[in-house]
Motif scaffolding. Structure first.
Motif, PDB file in Angstrom:
ATOM      1  N   ARG A  24       0.819  -1.208   0.000  1.00 23.69           N
ATOM      2  CA  ARG A  24       0.000   0.000   0.000  1.00 23.69           C
ATOM      3  C   ARG A  24       0.857   1.264   0.000  1.00 23.69           C
ATOM      4  N   ASP A  25       2.059   1.165   0.597  1.00 25.66           N
ATOM      5  CA  ASP A  25       2.911   2.342   0.740  1.00 25.66           C
ATOM      6  C   ASP A  25       4.373   1.918   0.826  1.00 25.66           C
ATOM      7  N   GLY A  26       5.253   2.916   0.859  1.00 26.46           N
ATOM      8  CA  GLY A  26       6.678   2.632   0.881  1.00 26.46           C
ATOM      9  C   GLY A  26       7.173   2.033   2.177  1.00 26.46           C
ATOM     10  N   HIS A  27       6.395   2.130   3.234  1.00 29.28           N
ATOM     11  CA  HIS A  27       6.803   1.569   4.523  1.00 29.28           C
ATOM     12  C   HIS A  27       6.373   0.123   4.677  1.00 29.28           C
ATOM     13  N   ALA A  28       6.032  -0.512   3.566  1.00 34.03           N
ATOM     14  CA  ALA A  28       5.839  -1.966   3.496  1.00 34.03           C
ATOM     15  C   ALA A  28       4.563  -2.458   4.147  1.00 34.03           C
ATOM     16  N   HIS A  29       3.534  -1.611   4.218  1.00 33.89           N
ATOM     17  CA  HIS A  29       2.230  -2.095   4.652  1.00 33.89           C
ATOM     18  C   HIS A  29       1.572  -2.790   3.460  1.00 33.89           C
ATOM     19  N   ALA A  30       1.229  -4.053   3.642  1.00 36.45           N
ATOM     20  CA  ALA A  30       0.748  -4.883   2.538  1.00 36.45           C
ATOM     21  C   ALA A  30      -0.701  -4.577   2.179  1.00 36.45           C
ATOM     22  N   ASN A  31      -1.047  -4.810   0.916  1.00 33.47           N
ATOM     23  CA  ASN A  31      -2.441  -4.751   0.479  1.00 33.47           C
ATOM     24  C   ASN A  31      -2.981  -6.174   0.382  1.00 33.47           C
ATOM     25  N   ILE A  32      -4.142  -6.327  -0.222  1.00 33.23           N
ATOM     26  CA  ILE A  32      -4.779  -7.640  -0.240  1.00 33.23           C
ATOM     27  C   ILE A  32      -3.938  -8.679  -0.979  1.00 33.23           C
ATOM     28  N   ARG A  33      -3.226  -8.278  -2.059  1.00 30.26           N
ATOM     29  CA  ARG A  33      -2.365  -9.213  -2.750  1.00 30.26           C
ATOM     30  C   ARG A  33      -1.191  -9.641  -1.878  1.00 30.26           C
ATOM     31  N   GLY A  34      -0.656  -8.675  -1.160  1.00 29.98           N
ATOM     32  CA  GLY A  34       0.445  -9.002  -0.251  1.00 29.98           C
ATOM     33  C   GLY A  34       0.010  -9.923   0.870  1.00 29.98           C
ATOM     34  N   ARG A  35      -1.186  -9.691   1.391  1.00 26.44           N
ATOM     35  CA  ARG A  35      -1.683 -10.546   2.466  1.00 26.44           C
ATOM     36  C   ARG A  35      -1.880 -11.980   1.979  1.00 26.44           C
ATOM     37  N   LEU A  36      -2.424 -12.132   0.786  1.00 23.90           N
ATOM     38  CA  LEU A  36      -2.649 -13.470   0.251  1.00 23.90           C
ATOM     39  C   LEU A  36      -1.322 -14.194   0.039  1.00 23.90           C
ATOM     40  N   ARG A  37      -0.339 -13.501  -0.527  1.00 27.59           N
ATOM     41  CA  ARG A  37       0.958 -14.127  -0.755  1.00 27.59           C
ATOM     42  C   ARG A  37       1.631 -14.486   0.562  1.00 27.59           C
ATOM     43  N   PHE A  38       1.549 -13.598   1.541  1.00 25.77           N
ATOM     44  CA  PHE A  38       2.159 -13.863   2.840  1.00 25.77           C
ATOM     45  C   PHE A  38       1.567 -15.120   3.467  1.00 25.77           C
ATOM     46  N   GLN A  39       0.249 -15.209   3.452  1.00 26.26           N
ATOM     47  CA  GLN A  39      -0.386 -16.371   4.063  1.00 26.26           C
ATOM     48  C   GLN A  39       0.009 -17.660   3.348  1.00 26.26           C
ATOM     49  N   GLN A  40       0.048 -17.616   2.037  1.00 34.43           N
ATOM     50  CA  GLN A  40       0.403 -18.811   1.276  1.00 34.43           C
ATOM     51  C   GLN A  40       1.837 -19.249   1.567  1.00 34.43           C
ATOM     52  N   GLU A  41       2.766 -18.292   1.552  1.00 34.05           N
ATOM     53  CA  GLU A  41       4.167 -18.637   1.757  1.00 34.05           C
ATOM     54  C   GLU A  41       4.440 -19.065   3.193  1.00 34.05           C
ATOM     55  N   LEU A  42       3.824 -18.385   4.154  1.00 37.47           N
ATOM     56  CA  LEU A  42       4.025 -18.753   5.546  1.00 37.47           C
ATOM     57  C   LEU A  42       3.470 -20.148   5.839  1.00 37.47           C
ATOM     58  N   SER A  43       2.264 -20.416   5.388  1.00 30.06           N
ATOM     59  CA  SER A  43       1.662 -21.718   5.667  1.00 30.06           C
ATOM     60  C   SER A  43       2.426 -22.832   4.964  1.00 30.06           C
ATOM     61  N   HIS A  44       2.940 -22.549   3.752  1.00 29.79           N
ATOM     62  CA  HIS A  44       3.748 -23.553   3.054  1.00 29.79           C
ATOM     63  C   HIS A  44       5.026 -23.837   3.831  1.00 29.79           C
ATOM     64  N   TRP A  45       5.683 -22.790   4.307  1.00 34.44           N
ATOM     65  CA  TRP A  45       6.907 -22.950   5.102  1.00 34.44           C
ATOM     66  C   TRP A  45       6.616 -23.720   6.372  1.00 34.44           C
ATOM     67  N   TYR A  46       5.511 -23.411   7.026  1.00 36.69           N
ATOM     68  CA  TYR A  46       5.181 -24.046   8.294  1.00 36.69           C
ATOM     69  C   TYR A  46       4.925 -25.536   8.109  1.00 36.69           C
ATOM     70  N   ARG A  47       4.221 -25.896   7.061  1.00 32.61           N
ATOM     71  CA  ARG A  47       3.916 -27.310   6.823  1.00 32.61           C
ATOM     72  C   ARG A  47       5.152 -28.090   6.393  1.00 32.61           C
ATOM     73  N   ALA A  48       6.098 -27.407   5.739  1.00 38.09           N
ATOM     74  CA  ALA A  48       7.282 -28.087   5.214  1.00 38.09           C
ATOM     75  C   ALA A  48       8.450 -28.116   6.193  1.00 38.09           C
ATOM     76  N   ARG A  49       8.314 -27.438   7.335  1.00 37.65           N
ATOM     77  CA  ARG A  49       9.437 -27.385   8.276  1.00 37.65           C
ATOM     78  C   ARG A  49       9.729 -28.780   8.824  1.00 37.65           C
ATOM     79  N   PRO A  50      10.962 -29.021   9.270  1.00 36.11           N
ATOM     80  CA  PRO A  50      11.335 -30.359   9.778  1.00 36.11           C
ATOM     81  C   PRO A  50      10.480 -30.748  10.980  1.00 36.11           C
TER      82      PRO A  50
END
Length: 275
Positions: A249-275
């Motif tokens: 949304r801005d230069g200080h890295a506040h995410a918009n809806i696309r950023g939120r969706l990507r964050f959730q996908q990547e975080l959940s993928h990392w969490y499920r794949a962790r050792p």
């Protein structure tokens, strides 16, 4: 005359330093009182603790599989520009409340922002000066000493246009270490004893900001965050590099809806794949 002036100067500096320490001690006591009144983490099994970056990076509504893809409920505790002290207080509260999994935003512990025009070598000093200044303002203020602990996620959907940014909107990120490492070590040990899983996470930065900052400098910062997390024995999820501007949304890295969706996908993928 010169010797007399020197002693007066030393006495003045010493008195000023003592006043600062007294005010910081007053603030610390008020913080501890405030921290005990934060309240429980309700019945949520997962808790995210962070600043407005966390508030903006988490989806406004959970998916049927929750934030981590395992069906557990998730909540947040947000304080604008959250400090290390407040992060620790909220972590302690979550541990005592029986939260199963806690995600800590790494910003308060491992790095800070300074103006892009400021020499990197002065960054640490500037950060300490800023913290001291903010502490003094809170210590002498008659208003609430700390911002409220929020629970509402942001659903803004603006898109960052770096062409609209001014030179003063750009910044660099300086490396820090926790001010109170013993407290953090103790909290993490207590969490392990009670079977509470604690993770660090770092939010992404827009590509146009990182490009101005310098990709090598940003990579060095990410490596520092990894080293600090490893030092404390805490797994960390962070983006591999900058994200395209369209996720913010801005230069200080506040995410918009696309950023939120990507964050959730990547975080959940990392969490499920962790050792």
């Amino acid at each position: 005359m010169t010797r007399s002036f020197f002693f007066v100067w030393v006495a003045s500096v010493s008195l000023a330093a003592l006043c600062v320490q007294l005010l910081l001690a007053i603030e610390h006591r008020k913080f501890e009182i405030y921290a005990r009144d934060i309240g429980s983490t309700d019945t949520s099994e997962i808790l995210f603790i962070g600043s407005s970056l966390t508030q903006n990076i988490l989806p406004s509504a959970e998916t049927p599989y929750s934030m981590l893809g395992d069906g557990r409920s998730a909540a947040i505790r947000i304080v604008g520009n959250i400090s290390e002290r407040m992060s620790n207080a909220l972590l302690a509260n979550a541990i005592e409340a029986g939260t199963e999994t806690v995600f800590l935003e790494a910003n308060a512990y491992f790095h800070d922002l300074v103006a892009l025009t400021e020499p990197a070598m002065l960054g640490r000093l500037t950060s300490v000066s800023r913290k001291t200044s903010e502490s003094l303002k809170r210590a002498v203020s008659f208003r609430s000493k700390f911002g409220p602990v929020g629970e509402i996620r942001n659903d803004g959907d603006e898109v960052l246009d770096c062409r609209q940014l001014q030179s003063g909107d750009y910044y660099r990120m300086i490396k820090l270490a926790p001010d109170n490492p013993d407290r953090l070590h103790a909290l993490l040990a207590h969490a392990r004893d009670l079977g509470v899983d604690v993770y660090f996470f770092a939010t992404p930065r827009p590509a146009c900001i990182v490009n101005r900052m310098g990709t090598d400098e940003y990579s060095d910062l990410l490596a520092h965050v990894d080293r600090m997390a490893a030092f404390y024995g805490v797994p960390i999820w962070r983006p591999a590099g900058a994200w395209p501007d369209e996720y913010f949304r801005d230069g200080h890295a506040h995410a918009n809806i696309r950023g939120r969706l990507r964050f959730q996908q990547e975080l959940s993928h990392w969490y499920r794949a962790r050792p």
